[in-house]
Scaffold this active site. Structure first.
Site, PDB file in Angstrom:
ATOM      1  N   HIS A   1       0.753  -1.291   0.027  1.00 29.01           N
ATOM      2  CA  HIS A   1      -0.105  -0.152   0.094  1.00 29.01           C
ATOM      3  C   HIS A   1       0.799   1.330   0.150  1.00 29.01           C
ATOM      4  O   HIS A   1       0.729   2.169  -0.745  1.00 29.01           O
ATOM      5  CB  HIS A   1      -1.083  -0.095   1.261  1.00 29.01           C
ATOM      6  CG  HIS A   1      -1.882  -1.091   1.337  1.00 29.01           C
ATOM      7  ND1 HIS A   1      -1.594  -1.884   2.419  1.00 29.01           N
ATOM      8  CD2 HIS A   1      -3.232  -1.397   0.647  1.00 29.01           C
ATOM      9  CE1 HIS A   1      -2.593  -2.800   2.221  1.00 29.01           C
ATOM     10  NE2 HIS A   1      -3.506  -2.363   1.290  1.00 29.01           N
TER      11      HIS A   1
ATOM     12  N   GLN B   1      -8.301  -7.963 -10.481  1.00 31.33           N
ATOM     13  CA  GLN B   1      -8.999  -6.808  -9.832  1.00 31.33           C
ATOM     14  C   GLN B   1      -8.594  -5.528 -11.030  1.00 31.33           C
ATOM     15  O   GLN B   1      -9.460  -4.741 -11.465  1.00 31.33           O
ATOM     16  CB  GLN B   1      -8.809  -6.365  -8.400  1.00 31.33           C
ATOM     17  CG  GLN B   1      -9.215  -4.931  -7.992  1.00 31.33           C
ATOM     18  CD  GLN B   1      -9.172  -5.045  -6.503  1.00 31.33           C
ATOM     19  OE1 GLN B   1      -9.901  -5.510  -5.679  1.00 31.33           O
ATOM     20  NE2 GLN B   1      -8.015  -4.363  -6.003  1.00 31.33           N
TER      21      GLN B   1
ATOM     22  N   VAL C   1       4.838  -6.142  -4.109  1.00 37.78           N
ATOM     23  CA  VAL C   1       5.749  -5.727  -3.137  1.00 37.78           C
ATOM     24  C   VAL C   1       6.068  -7.164  -2.315  1.00 37.78           C
ATOM     25  O   VAL C   1       4.893  -7.617  -1.986  1.00 37.78           O
ATOM     26  CB  VAL C   1       5.687  -4.635  -2.142  1.00 37.78           C
ATOM     27  CG1 VAL C   1       6.991  -4.515  -1.082  1.00 37.78           C
ATOM     28  CG2 VAL C   1       5.546  -3.417  -3.025  1.00 37.78           C
TER      29      VAL C   1
ATOM     30  N   SER D   1      -2.305  -7.776   3.210  1.00 37.28           N
ATOM     31  CA  SER D   1      -3.021  -7.857   4.878  1.00 37.28           C
ATOM     32  C   SER D   1      -3.405  -9.266   5.438  1.00 37.28           C
ATOM     33  O   SER D   1      -3.326  -9.346   6.617  1.00 37.28           O
ATOM     34  CB  SER D   1      -4.263  -6.792   4.669  1.00 37.28           C
ATOM     35  OG  SER D   1      -4.002  -5.596   4.204  1.00 37.28           O
TER      36      SER D   1
HETATM   37  O1  PAF Z   1      -7.965  -4.088  -3.142  1.00 36.27           O
HETATM   38  C1  PAF Z   1      -8.467  -3.700  -2.275  1.00 36.27           C
HETATM   39  O2  PAF Z   1      -8.064  -3.396  -1.310  1.00 36.27           O
HETATM   40  C2  PAF Z   1     -10.063  -3.429  -2.454  1.00 36.27           C
HETATM   41  O3  PAF Z   1     -10.716  -4.742  -3.305  1.00 36.27           O
HETATM   42  C3  PAF Z   1     -10.231  -2.144  -2.880  1.00 36.27           C
HETATM   43  C4  PAF Z   1      -9.998  -1.890  -4.117  1.00 36.27           C
HETATM   44  C5  PAF Z   1     -10.161  -0.953  -2.056  1.00 36.27           C
HETATM   45  C6  PAF Z   1     -12.044  -2.149  -3.114  1.00 36.27           C
HETATM   46  O4  PAF Z   1     -12.530  -2.253  -2.010  1.00 36.27           O
END
Ligand code: PAF
Length: 309
Positions: A52, A172, A195, A205
């Site tokens: 992140h 995604q 990463v 997570s």
């Molecule tokens: O990748 C994620 O953490 C989630 O799928 C997102 C893109 C924040 C949508 O809730």
């Protein structure tokens, strides 16, 4: 929050401020938007890790204003999935986000995002959302419907110029790109590299769920992908997939899927034929469901060039 705050003050080097409502966020962004500043959005579900933070840093380097969203989106979790136990630590997230360069964190409660009786969804139909994680035997297409619905809402709420996602969630990213294109969202989608920990495990997570022995076994996923990539680059994608399966088997891991697909269309592929190929894996290791992937370019260096592989 006073909307002049962002223009008048340098960005925080400690915790980023958390805004809870759409109205607060829109007012905080209004002056910056009027002044023609560029806005970068990093959507997250929190419990931040280096993956992140790399997205926030990329946004910081490119955009005038960086907004991170922190929202554990209930609509992308199926019945029996880990919504209730998904790891959360907002105080730590706000500090890490601020230190990495986020100006603001949009952290709304569920009822601020989904009004009572909300009955509109955004769905990318067809094969992109029906395979791999979207296969009904896996998480199913409803998972991606939840993701695209919330990401479309975030695009409408924040109005970003650029939005940042991780290659770790490769499918995604493909689905969100398609949604943004099909619905004419005026946003550029940036997908940043996965990463990894020093031993190859992709940061997630959900790694927090791994008991020590399972944490060790989980390194087989990245070794399997490295084997698949080696096979593909040596001219045998199917040989590479076979070697990948053996890596998983040796670690006692039964994959939910391990597949090679065209990186853009997600159609199955048998060989490297001049287009990027995504080899993706999902597996349950202990109580964690993990996903990982490697993007194999027709003529590129290995993604796994550390001595661990
Ligand atoms: O990748 C994620 O953490 C989630 O799928 C997102 C893109 C924040 C949508 O809730």
């Amino acid at each position: 929050m006073n909307s002049n705050l962002l223009l008048d003050n340098p960005r925080p080097t400690v915790a980023a401020p958390a805004l809870r409502t759409k109205a607060e966020l829109r007012s905080a962004l209004a002056d910056a938007r009027r002044a023609g500043q560029t806005i970068g959005l990093v959507p997250t579900m929190g419990y931040l890790h280096e993956g992140h933070l790399s997205l926030i840093r990329a946004a910081r380097a490119e955009c005038d204003l960086v907004v991170m969203s922190l929202f554990v989106n209930p609509t992308q979790f199926g019945p029996g999935e880990d919504l209730d136990r998904y790891p959360r630590d907002e105080e730590r997230d706000l500090r890490l986000a601020g230190e990495a360069g986020a100006d603001l964190v949009f952290a709304p409660p569920v009822e601020e995002v989904y009004a009572p009786g909300a009955s509109t969804v955004v769905e990318v139909t067809g094969s992109l959302t029906g395979v791999l994680d979207g296969d009904p035997q896996s998480r199913g297409p409803e998972h991606f419907r939840g993701v695209t619905t919330v990401v479309a809402k975030l695009f409408n709420i924040v109005g970003p110029d650029v939005a940042y996602f991780g290659q770790k969630d490769a499918q995604q990213a493909v689905v969100i790109r398609r949604m943004a294109r099909d619905l004419d969202f005026p946003v550029r989608i940036e997908v940043m590299p996965t990463v990894r920990e020093a031993d190859g495990l992709a940061m997630s997570s959900r790694n927090a769920y791994l008991e020590p022995a399972d944490r060790e076994r989980a390194t087989a996923l990245s070794r399997a992908l490295a084997a698949a990539e080696r096979g593909a680059c040596a001219g045998s994608l199917s040989g590479g997939l076979g070697a990948a399966r053996r890596e998983l088997e040796e670690a006692g891991i039964e994959p939910e899927y391990l597949e090679a697909r065209d990186a853009e269309t997600l159609e199955p592929v048998e060989a490297l034929e001049g287009r990027p190929v995504l080899v993706a894996v999902a597996a349950r290791v202990g109580s964690a469901r993990l996903i990982d992937n490697v993007l194999i370019q027709p003529s590129s260096n290995s993604n796994f060039d550390s001595p661990n592989f």
